[in-house]
Design an enzyme around this catalytic site. Structure first.
Site, mmCIF file in Angstrom:
data_model
loop_
_atom_site.group_PDB
_atom_site.id
_atom_site.type_symbol
_atom_site.label_atom_id
_atom_site.label_comp_id
_atom_site.label_asym_id
_atom_site.label_seq_id
_atom_site.Cartn_x
_atom_site.Cartn_y
_atom_site.Cartn_z
ATOM 1 N N ASP A 25 13.617 49.043 -13.244
ATOM 2 C CA ASP A 25 13.522 49.539 -11.866
ATOM 3 C C ASP A 25 14.328 48.693 -10.891
ATOM 4 O OD1 ASP A 25 11.593 51.619 -12.479
ATOM 5 O OD2 ASP A 25 10.176 49.994 -12.807
ATOM 6 N N HIS B 20 6.761 43.844 -16.856
ATOM 7 C CA HIS B 20 6.524 45.159 -17.430
ATOM 8 C C HIS B 20 5.237 45.112 -18.238
ATOM 9 C CE1 HIS B 20 7.164 48.837 -19.820
ATOM 10 N NE2 HIS B 20 7.992 49.198 -18.854
#
Length: 446
Positions: A381, A324
């Site tokens: 995700d 991320h």
């Protein structure tokens, strides 16, 4: 609309305060003092608003990696320690003790609601859940294979043509009506886009359903039989919407604020956010993650092969769902989603090899030194796409679900920006790198 809530909107605190500390910068014989701004959680920033005036220089920060665009009292994110809080409340506690509507109220109005406030809010959203009948004809004009995000963005923007009585960004009552309309109608708009794609009749919302139950019914019910809502699916959807509700100054939120800074109405600003979220590097990442898992399954399910490909420079393969931009620790949202993912996978008939590949991939990657050293943990995700698939939600709807969850955060930031005494239209600078002044050559001489 039922009981007014506009009076309860509080003035958002502006936590950034100038400290006694300053930084001095000298360039080409000119100097400027840059005040240090300190946030309520101790974050520090240099106020460079007078940099160009004082030195003639601007800053250059591709992707705004080190640039703070505003101060905000909505969400605190500490990527190094894996902390995420909405209005001061840890995401873990909100996910465990609140439903999505309560969290939406918190983000938009700044405080957790009292029961009468929450009841009035729910009632108002129920009463606004239908869309104008003329808007249904829009869906017949889209190609059947149109991506739902394209439809959602278009229809949200078109709300400004049907609800012209609530477009004044300086009228708190009109803003509130737009807020309620958006929150109530987006699930209907989203579910209609799916029904259109599969050739099924559109299902009207029901006022006796909860927010998430209503969406699931509009997605999966058909007129010829009764639809039974799985409570575990509704609960999983609540949690997914909550953990997606806001995430500070991400791409789509920054887009909403930038568009809104021109005093564009709320519908137009949110439509722009939907478009930003559609990108595969942002909200589309969960769909890309499932497509990656499908690729591994189709190639025989050799997880280790793809882990090695991800580590090999020039392979062209990217391991989606890991790492991320902000988090350098385990994403707290991923922790919550993984627990729900494990619960759903234990419940359903697991005849889909994708679920097994996902768990194998997680185990291999989390034990590999390459990923450990680079702090590439499974992110939100990776798990959300797996959950959506387990619930029967098709891939093209994954990002639409993300938009539904992120809507309260977009609204909260749009409202916060308009309440700020320092609001200005966003207008970044640039460093020009093109041709210098050129002599014009007439067409017959070129």
């Amino acid at each position: 609309m039922s009981a007014p809530i506009a009076n309860s909107i509080r003035s958002t605190p502006w936590p950034g305060t100038h400290s006694d500390e300053q930084a001095s910068l000298s360039l080409e014989g000119r100097s400027v003092e840059l005040p240090v701004v300190v946030g309520s959680e101790g974050e520090k920033a240099l106020d460079i608003s007078r940099l160009r005036t004082g030195t003639g220089f601007i800053t250059l920060d591709e992707g705004y990696v080190n640039t703070g665009s505003t101060t905000s009292g909505i969400t605190f994110l500490n990527g190094e320690e894996g902390i995420l809080r909405y209005r001061g409340y840890p995401i873990e506690e909100l996910a465990a003790r609140c439903d999505f509507i309560e969290v939406a109220y918190l983000l938009i109005y700044g405080e957790l609601p009292k029961k009468p406030e929450l009841d009035a809010f729910r009632h108002s959203l129920s009463n606004h859940s239908m869309i104008h009948e003329d808007m249904r004809s829009f869906y017949n004009g889209f190609p059947r294979d149109a991506h739902p995000m394209a439809i959602v963005g278009s229809v949200v923007g078109a709300l400004s043509t049907f609800y012209q009585d609530s477009l004044d960004v300086r009228d708190p009552k009109q803003v509130e009506v737009s807020v309620h309309r958006l929150l109530a109608k987006l699930p209907t708009i989203a579910a209609y886009s799916y029904k259109k794609s599969i050739g099924q009749p559109l299902i009207y919302p029901r006022n006796d359903r909860s927010y998430c139950e209503n969406f699931l019914e509009m997605m999966f019910a058909v007129p010829c039989e009764e639809y039974e809502i799985d409570p575990d699916f509704a609960k999983a959807l609540e949690m997914l919407l909550i953990v997606h509700a806001d995430h500070e100054q991400n791409c789509s939120t920054s887009t909403v604020r930038m568009v809104g800074s021109s005093d564009a109405n709320l519908f137009a600003s949110i439509s722009a956010g939907v478009s930003a979220l559609w990108g595969p590097l942002h909200g589309g990442a969960n769909q890309a993650c499932v497509q990656m898992l499908e690729q591994i399954v189709a190639d025989g399910g050799d997880v280790k092969k793809y882990v090695e490909l991800a580590k090999k420079k020039g392979s062209g393969f990217r391991l989606m769902g890991f790492g991320h931009r902000v988090y350098k620790n385990y994403d707290p949202r991923a922790t919550l989603i993984k627990a729900t993912c494990d619960k759903l996978l234990a419940k359903i008939d697991r005849n889909d090899p994708l679920f097994d590949i996902a768990q194998q991939l997680e185990e291999v990657a989390r034990a590999d030194e390459y990923f450990i050293e680079r702090k590439l943990y499974p992110n939100v995700d990776f798990y959300s796409g797996v959950i959506y698939r387990a619930m029967g939600i098709p891939e093209q709807m994954f990002t639409v679900l993300f938009a539904m969850g992120r809507l309260p955060g977009w609204i909260a930031h749009w409202m916060e920006m308009h309440q700020s005494p320092t609001k200005r239209i966003c207008r970044p600078r640039q460093i020009y790198s093109g041709e210098t002044c050129r002599k014009f050559v007439p067409l017959d001489q070129r």
